[in-house]
Design a protein around this motif. Structure first.
Motif, mmCIF file in Angstrom:
data_model
loop_
_atom_site.group_PDB
_atom_site.id
_atom_site.type_symbol
_atom_site.label_atom_id
_atom_site.label_comp_id
_atom_site.label_asym_id
_atom_site.label_seq_id
_atom_site.Cartn_x
_atom_site.Cartn_y
_atom_site.Cartn_z
ATOM 1 N N GLY A 16 0.779 -1.228 0.000
ATOM 2 C CA GLY A 16 0.000 0.000 0.000
ATOM 3 C C GLY A 16 0.805 1.269 0.000
ATOM 4 N N THR A 17 2.130 1.157 -0.017
ATOM 5 C CA THR A 17 2.952 2.367 0.077
ATOM 6 C C THR A 17 4.098 2.318 -0.923
ATOM 7 O OG1 THR A 17 4.476 1.441 1.734
ATOM 8 C CG2 THR A 17 2.486 2.508 2.555
ATOM 9 N N GLU A 18 4.611 3.493 -1.226
ATOM 10 C CA GLU A 18 5.808 3.641 -2.045
ATOM 11 C C GLU A 18 6.431 4.982 -1.696
ATOM 12 O OE1 GLU A 18 3.481 5.356 -5.991
ATOM 13 O OE2 GLU A 18 4.136 3.271 -5.939
ATOM 14 N N ALA A 67 -3.214 4.748 2.341
ATOM 15 C CA ALA A 67 -2.075 3.832 2.429
ATOM 16 C C ALA A 67 -2.351 2.750 3.461
ATOM 17 C CB ALA A 67 -0.807 4.603 2.786
ATOM 18 N N LEU A 68 -2.918 3.154 4.595
ATOM 19 C CA LEU A 68 -3.261 2.186 5.635
ATOM 20 C C LEU A 68 -4.342 1.224 5.147
ATOM 21 C CD1 LEU A 68 -3.150 1.058 8.502
ATOM 22 C CD2 LEU A 68 -4.777 2.844 9.178
ATOM 23 N N ALA A 69 -5.376 1.753 4.517
ATOM 24 C CA ALA A 69 -6.458 0.893 4.022
ATOM 25 C C ALA A 69 -5.919 -0.138 3.034
ATOM 26 C CB ALA A 69 -7.537 1.749 3.363
ATOM 27 N N ASN A 70 -5.047 0.294 2.143
ATOM 28 C CA ASN A 70 -4.497 -0.624 1.146
ATOM 29 C C ASN A 70 -3.597 -1.684 1.786
ATOM 30 O OD1 ASN A 70 -5.798 0.743 -0.910
ATOM 31 N ND2 ASN A 70 -4.044 2.073 -1.354
ATOM 32 N N ALA A 81 -10.446 -1.671 0.896
ATOM 33 C CA ALA A 81 -10.747 -1.407 2.299
ATOM 34 C C ALA A 81 -11.020 0.065 2.498
ATOM 35 C CB ALA A 81 -9.597 -1.860 3.190
ATOM 36 N N VAL A 82 -11.704 0.374 3.576
ATOM 37 C CA VAL A 82 -11.943 1.757 3.970
ATOM 38 C C VAL A 82 -11.681 1.869 5.461
ATOM 39 C CG1 VAL A 82 -14.422 1.302 4.260
ATOM 40 C CG2 VAL A 82 -13.611 3.650 4.014
ATOM 41 N N CYS A 83 -10.938 2.899 5.853
ATOM 42 C CA CYS A 83 -10.637 3.115 7.266
ATOM 43 C C CYS A 83 -11.558 4.170 7.841
ATOM 44 C CB CYS A 83 -9.179 3.545 7.442
ATOM 45 S SG CYS A 83 -7.995 2.216 7.129
#
Length: 425
Positions: A16-18, A67-70, A81-83
């Motif tokens: 989820g991050t880069e 990023a967290l949701a992914n 996903a959804v936070c």
């Protein structure tokens, strides 16, 4: 490498991050902003019409939160996903696209006390209802489902007793009756259990707990498997029928496997406003980087503490599913093969008074209304988290008056046992 299926330990650090495209920052920045500048009027229109994915306003989407949701979606094996702001918010968010006045949820009796109250009392304000059933009685679960049922809800590892739900069996029931199975995976995390692989449609988390792991921020998440056919019946019109607020768009037609996730953002977060703030998302991203390391230690400590308690003369019983004596031990090896988590209850022979006294004497265990911290935690559910229930309801939830709940942390296990020894008196 991108074409290969990455392991859990890699995903918890990278998914989820880069690196930040503007600065090259390796850690996910905290995008502490309410809104985002549009390129031009057409760009703004495309975003508002759901014709382009991007950022408008942090109530809806924010790069840190996304990023967290992914990352959580990747760890759970979900499509999206959804936070949101808390675990309780996640439960409302999960059900919001599915429910309507007069509809019901079939729910396990073994749920967190706050969830039992939310389902039995607060739901009434929406015109929803919940049918509580012992999920070990599969015939009772089947019988509880009716034409108005829109979901089946349970916890993978039940709070507070640590009972493990037979997700495979419940998933089969949900599939046959054509409704989604929603599994709260808070107490197990995707490291110990991946409910989607056992038939769950949606997975909810209180990210406040093990995912963050340090007791700093609250949060919640809903993960969508992307596998449920929302248009297979007329039960879920929010997803399968035209949405008036978006010029008649049908989410299942426009977004396919991501229909539920986009609806949760474009309608759920837009109107309910249960937003996770970016700083909280950042703390949880940091916590997840060590999730597997922490969970392995949680499980190891919990197993040793539970073994010691089971052999103590002052203890009437221990509910830890990781004990060979537990009726859920065999189920654990199938549903949670890496271990039974670190949450369980201990029944004391001295009853209610002995529980209150023991909690008061503990020094290393913190007496708080939380779980999943690196620190070991204790609470007496009958007088706190489940006090709104009758004694019979407490018994069904696995929190009789003579039981205390332990959330075992990652400290030196010998110190934990010493603290329990002196606290039991």
């Amino acid at each position: 490498m991108a074409d290969q299926k990455q392991g859990f330990d890699t995903l918890q650090v990278h998914a989820g991050t880069e690196p930040d495209s503007a600065t090259g920052a390796r850690q996910v920045p905290i995008y502490q902003t309410t809104s985002f500048v549009f390129k031009d009027a057409e760009h703004a229109a495309r975003l508002f019409n759901l014709e382009e994915v991007g950022y408008i306003y942090s109530r809806l989407t924010n790069p840190t939160v996304m990023a967290l949701a992914n990352r959580i979606a990747a760890l759970e094996g979900g499509q999206g996903a959804v936070c949101c702001s808390s675990g309780h918010a996640a439960q409302i968010m999960a059900l919001f696209p599915l429910m309507a006045p007069g509809r019901n949820v079939v729910a396990s009796t073994r749920l967190y006390g706050g969830t039992l109250t939310q389902f039995s009392q607060t739901f009434k304000r929406f015109g929803w209802s919940a049918k509580f059933v012992d999920f070990d009685d599969l015939d009772a679960v089947r019988a509880a489902v009716d034409d108005d049922t829109r979901a089946i809800f349970c916890e993978a590892i039940a709070n507070p007793g640590g009972v493990i739900t037979d997700l495979d069996a419940i998933g089969e029931i949900a599939k046959k009756v054509g409704v989604p199975l929603i599994v709260d995976n808070t107490a197990s995390t995707p490291y110990l259990c991946r409910p989607i692989e056992h038939g769950a449609t949606l997975v909810v988390h209180s990210t406040t707990k093990y995912l963050t792991g340090n007791g700093t921020v609250t949060g919640g998440c809903v993960v969508d498997s992307g596998t449920f056919d929302w248009a297979a019946s007329d039960k879920f019109p929010s997803l399968s029928q035209p949405e008036p607020a978006y010029h008649g768009k049908v989410f299942t037609e426009v977004f396919g496997p991501m229909a539920y996730t986009f609806h949760s953002i474009a309608v759920g977060l837009r109107d309910l406003g249960m937003t996770m703030n970016p700083q909280a998302a950042h703390y949880t991203l940091l916590g997840i980087e060590t999730l597997s390391l922490r969970m392995a230690r949680h499980v190891q400590n919990a197993r040793e503490v539970a073994n010691w308690l089971e052999g103590d003369a002052r203890v009437e019983g221990v509910t830890y599913a990781g004990l060979p004596s537990s009726p859920y031990y065999d189920r654990m090896t199938r549903i949670c093969p890496r271990g039974a988590g670190a949450l369980f209850t201990v029944a004391l022979k001295g009853g209610y008074e002995a529980c209150v006294a023991a909690v008061g004497r503990m020094e290393l265990f913190s007496h708080v209304a939380n779980l999943g911290d690196t620190r070991s935690l204790v609470i007496h559910p009958a007088s706190t988290t489940h006090r709104q229930l009758t004694e019979a309801e407490q018994a069904r939830a696995g929190v009789a008056p003579n039981a205390i709940r332990l959330s075992i942390g990652i400290e030196d296990v010998n110190d934990l046992i010493s603290d329990l020894d002196q606290a039991l008196g």
